[in-house]
Write a protein that holds these residues in place. Sequence first.
Motif, PDB file in Angstrom:
ATOM      1  N   VAL A 105       0.828  -1.206   0.000  1.00 23.83           N
ATOM      2  CA  VAL A 105       0.000   0.000   0.000  1.00 23.83           C
ATOM      3  C   VAL A 105       0.869   1.266   0.000  1.00 23.83           C
ATOM      4  CG1 VAL A 105      -2.090  -1.011   0.920  1.00 23.83           C
ATOM      5  CG2 VAL A 105      -0.311  -0.301   2.512  1.00 23.83           C
ATOM      6  N   THR A 106       1.719   1.359  -0.995  1.00 24.92           N
ATOM      7  CA  THR A 106       2.532   2.540  -1.247  1.00 24.92           C
ATOM      8  C   THR A 106       2.326   2.934  -2.707  1.00 24.92           C
ATOM      9  OG1 THR A 106       4.456   1.208  -1.884  1.00 24.92           O
ATOM     10  CG2 THR A 106       4.283   1.841   0.446  1.00 24.92           C
ATOM     11  N   ALA A 107       2.703   4.153  -3.044  1.00 23.29           N
ATOM     12  CA  ALA A 107       2.488   4.647  -4.407  1.00 23.29           C
ATOM     13  C   ALA A 107       3.167   3.768  -5.447  1.00 23.29           C
ATOM     14  CB  ALA A 107       2.991   6.083  -4.517  1.00 23.29           C
ATOM     15  N   GLU A 108       4.298   3.176  -5.097  1.00 20.91           N
ATOM     16  CA  GLU A 108       5.037   2.332  -6.044  1.00 20.91           C
ATOM     17  C   GLU A 108       4.176   1.186  -6.570  1.00 20.91           C
ATOM     18  OE1 GLU A 108       9.182  -0.299  -6.260  1.00 20.91           O
ATOM     19  OE2 GLU A 108       8.538   0.603  -4.363  1.00 20.91           O
ATOM     20  N   HIS A 109       3.268   0.703  -5.744  1.00 16.78           N
ATOM     21  CA  HIS A 109       2.387  -0.384  -6.146  1.00 16.78           C
ATOM     22  C   HIS A 109       0.981   0.102  -6.494  1.00 16.78           C
ATOM     23  CE1 HIS A 109       5.450  -2.049  -3.395  1.00 16.78           C
ATOM     24  NE2 HIS A 109       5.397  -3.119  -4.167  1.00 16.78           N
ATOM     25  N   LEU A 110       0.478   1.059  -5.731  1.00 13.77           N
ATOM     26  CA  LEU A 110      -0.908   1.486  -5.903  1.00 13.77           C
ATOM     27  C   LEU A 110      -1.145   2.262  -7.188  1.00 13.77           C
ATOM     28  CD1 LEU A 110      -1.652   2.578  -2.238  1.00 13.77           C
ATOM     29  CD2 LEU A 110      -2.500   0.514  -3.391  1.00 13.77           C
ATOM     30  N   VAL A 111      -0.184   3.069  -7.617  1.00 14.03           N
ATOM     31  CA  VAL A 111      -0.359   3.831  -8.860  1.00 14.03           C
ATOM     32  C   VAL A 111      -0.456   2.893 -10.068  1.00 14.03           C
ATOM     33  CG1 VAL A 111       0.706   5.512 -10.413  1.00 14.03           C
ATOM     34  CG2 VAL A 111       0.647   5.952  -7.949  1.00 14.03           C
ATOM     35  N   PRO A 112       0.439   1.893 -10.204  1.00 17.03           N
ATOM     36  CA  PRO A 112       0.259   0.937 -11.309  1.00 17.03           C
ATOM     37  C   PRO A 112      -1.043   0.150 -11.194  1.00 17.03           C
ATOM     38  CG  PRO A 112       2.492   0.820 -10.451  1.00 17.03           C
ATOM     39  CD  PRO A 112       1.724   1.674  -9.500  1.00 17.03           C
ATOM     40  N   LEU A 113      -1.439  -0.185  -9.966  1.00 20.70           N
ATOM     41  CA  LEU A 113      -2.698  -0.903  -9.793  1.00 20.70           C
ATOM     42  C   LEU A 113      -3.862  -0.047 -10.271  1.00 20.70           C
ATOM     43  CD1 LEU A 113      -4.316  -3.322  -8.685  1.00 20.70           C
ATOM     44  CD2 LEU A 113      -4.396  -2.110  -6.492  1.00 20.70           C
ATOM     45  N   ALA A 114      -3.868   1.216  -9.876  1.00 21.15           N
ATOM     46  CA  ALA A 114      -4.950   2.110 -10.297  1.00 21.15           C
ATOM     47  C   ALA A 114      -4.997   2.242 -11.815  1.00 21.15           C
ATOM     48  CB  ALA A 114      -4.763   3.479  -9.651  1.00 21.15           C
ATOM     49  N   ARG A 115      -3.850   2.233 -12.454  1.00 20.17           N
ATOM     50  CA  ARG A 115      -3.807   2.373 -13.911  1.00 20.17           C
ATOM     51  C   ARG A 115      -4.515   1.224 -14.606  1.00 20.17           C
ATOM     52  NH1 ARG A 115      -1.371   0.671 -18.375  1.00 20.17           N
ATOM     53  NH2 ARG A 115      -0.249  -0.959 -17.237  1.00 20.17           N
ATOM     54  N   VAL A 116      -4.331   0.010 -14.102  1.00 15.77           N
ATOM     55  CA  VAL A 116      -4.900  -1.152 -14.793  1.00 15.77           C
ATOM     56  C   VAL A 116      -6.325  -1.453 -14.358  1.00 15.77           C
ATOM     57  CG1 VAL A 116      -2.625  -2.172 -15.158  1.00 15.77           C
ATOM     58  CG2 VAL A 116      -3.973  -2.854 -13.149  1.00 15.77           C
ATOM     59  N   MET A 117      -6.831  -0.769 -13.343  1.00 18.84           N
ATOM     60  CA  MET A 117      -8.189  -1.023 -12.883  1.00 18.84           C
ATOM     61  C   MET A 117      -9.189  -0.129 -13.600  1.00 18.84           C
ATOM     62  SD  MET A 117      -7.861  -1.908  -8.840  1.00 18.84           S
ATOM     63  CE  MET A 117      -9.554  -2.518  -8.816  1.00 18.84           C
ATOM     64  N   ALA A 118     -10.330  -0.703 -13.913  1.00 14.53           N
ATOM     65  CA  ALA A 118     -11.382   0.031 -14.620  1.00 14.53           C
ATOM     66  C   ALA A 118     -12.064   1.017 -13.683  1.00 14.53           C
ATOM     67  CB  ALA A 118     -12.404  -0.953 -15.172  1.00 14.53           C
ATOM     68  N   PRO A 119     -12.603   2.105 -14.214  1.00 20.75           N
ATOM     69  CA  PRO A 119     -13.392   3.017 -13.376  1.00 20.75           C
ATOM     70  C   PRO A 119     -14.531   2.265 -12.694  1.00 20.75           C
ATOM     71  CG  PRO A 119     -12.934   4.018 -15.501  1.00 20.75           C
ATOM     72  CD  PRO A 119     -12.482   2.584 -15.601  1.00 20.75           C
ATOM     73  N   GLY A 120     -14.658   2.472 -11.394  1.00 21.75           N
ATOM     74  CA  GLY A 120     -15.690   1.775 -10.638  1.00 21.75           C
ATOM     75  C   GLY A 120     -15.281   0.405 -10.140  1.00 21.75           C
ATOM     76  N   ALA A 121     -14.093  -0.073 -10.531  1.00 22.45           N
ATOM     77  CA  ALA A 121     -13.631  -1.397 -10.108  1.00 22.45           C
ATOM     78  C   ALA A 121     -13.388  -1.420  -8.607  1.00 22.45           C
ATOM     79  CB  ALA A 121     -12.359  -1.773 -10.856  1.00 22.45           C
ATOM     80  N   GLU A 122     -13.597  -2.563  -8.012  1.00 28.17           N
ATOM     81  CA  GLU A 122     -13.493  -2.744  -6.565  1.00 28.17           C
ATOM     82  C   GLU A 122     -12.123  -3.276  -6.176  1.00 28.17           C
ATOM     83  OE1 GLU A 122     -15.585  -6.001  -3.959  1.00 28.17           O
ATOM     84  OE2 GLU A 122     -17.011  -4.361  -4.251  1.00 28.17           O
ATOM     85  N   PHE A 123     -11.550  -2.703  -5.118  1.00 28.93           N
ATOM     86  CA  PHE A 123     -10.266  -3.153  -4.575  1.00 28.93           C
ATOM     87  C   PHE A 123     -10.478  -3.498  -3.110  1.00 28.93           C
ATOM     88  CE2 PHE A 123      -5.916  -1.644  -2.889  1.00 28.93           C
ATOM     89  CZ  PHE A 123      -5.378  -2.922  -2.973  1.00 28.93           C
ATOM     90  N   ARG A 124     -10.275  -4.776  -2.779  1.00 25.20           N
ATOM     91  CA  ARG A 124     -10.487  -5.254  -1.416  1.00 25.20           C
ATOM     92  C   ARG A 124      -9.151  -5.455  -0.700  1.00 25.20           C
ATOM     93  NH1 ARG A 124     -14.994 -10.123  -2.063  1.00 25.20           N
ATOM     94  NH2 ARG A 124     -16.697  -8.853  -2.940  1.00 25.20           N
ATOM     95  N   VAL A 125      -9.115  -5.060   0.566  1.00 29.02           N
ATOM     96  CA  VAL A 125      -7.925  -5.233   1.392  1.00 29.02           C
ATOM     97  C   VAL A 125      -8.329  -5.917   2.690  1.00 29.02           C
ATOM     98  CG1 VAL A 125      -6.025  -4.100   2.597  1.00 29.02           C
ATOM     99  CG2 VAL A 125      -6.859  -3.153   0.426  1.00 29.02           C
ATOM    100  N   ALA A 126      -7.631  -7.005   3.036  1.00 29.87           N
ATOM    101  CA  ALA A 126      -7.848  -7.694   4.304  1.00 29.87           C
ATOM    102  C   ALA A 126      -6.518  -7.828   5.024  1.00 29.87           C
ATOM    103  CB  ALA A 126      -8.457  -9.079   4.068  1.00 29.87           C
TER     104      ALA A 126
END
Length: 242
Positions: free
Chosen positions: A165-186
């Motif tokens: 959960v740092t920008a190094e990982h989250l920014v690429p994740l956000a790029r490949v996720m569709a608008p409205g896509a769900e991201f779950r964290v446990a």
Amino acid sequence: MSDESEHPEAADGDTSRPEWRNFYGRIRGKTMRASQKTYLSEDLDSLRPRGITRAENPAREVIDPATIFGNDAPIWLEVGFGGGEHLVHMAASYPQVNIIGAEPFINGVAMLLGKIRAADVTNLAVHPGDARDLMDVLPEGCIAKAFLNYPDPWPKRRHHRRRFVTAEHLVPLARVMAPGAEFRVATDIPSYMAQALREVPKAGFELVAHSGTPWSDWISTRYEQKALREGRTPDYATFRRL
């Protein structure tokens, strides 16, 4: 995870898709059982997406996700699937979607392959490596749902930068996720969830839900069971890609 390996960053100043990345964590664990070695030798190659590794795709060209599964069904992504319980459960529960799991710990990959055989699911692909390499070559907005379940906690404060959960990982994740896509964290680590609640929205997500109650389609993993045995409290958050 305890074993650490590091690689120097790219020297050309391109930090978005560096030639080498720091990677912290185990690649291999204790000796695998003979059956697990069989799973790796017989099953992994057919389940591994092509064009993800730098050897196969040195130019880091974007790949067509439809070529991974041979169809255009929605694609979900699980980052760090551990022993694969949740990944196989979701694949069996939602046969109408395709799911990619990324996990660099080869012992966990072997465990997953055994579960795939037992469950006889066919809508899974397995990337036995860093999820960032996968996100590098996926097209923008192709992921409809993503999961981060009980990631490496890196409990020491000086190691929090190693967390997913740092920008190094989250920014690429956000790029490949569709608008409205769900991201779950446990997670069962309070400081990890606090960091997620702080950093995930910065990458282009909004918080939808946060509680101690899991999702209706959740299956408790071995990591969660260990947390409960050791007296730690599971925590769950749902974000939506803006």
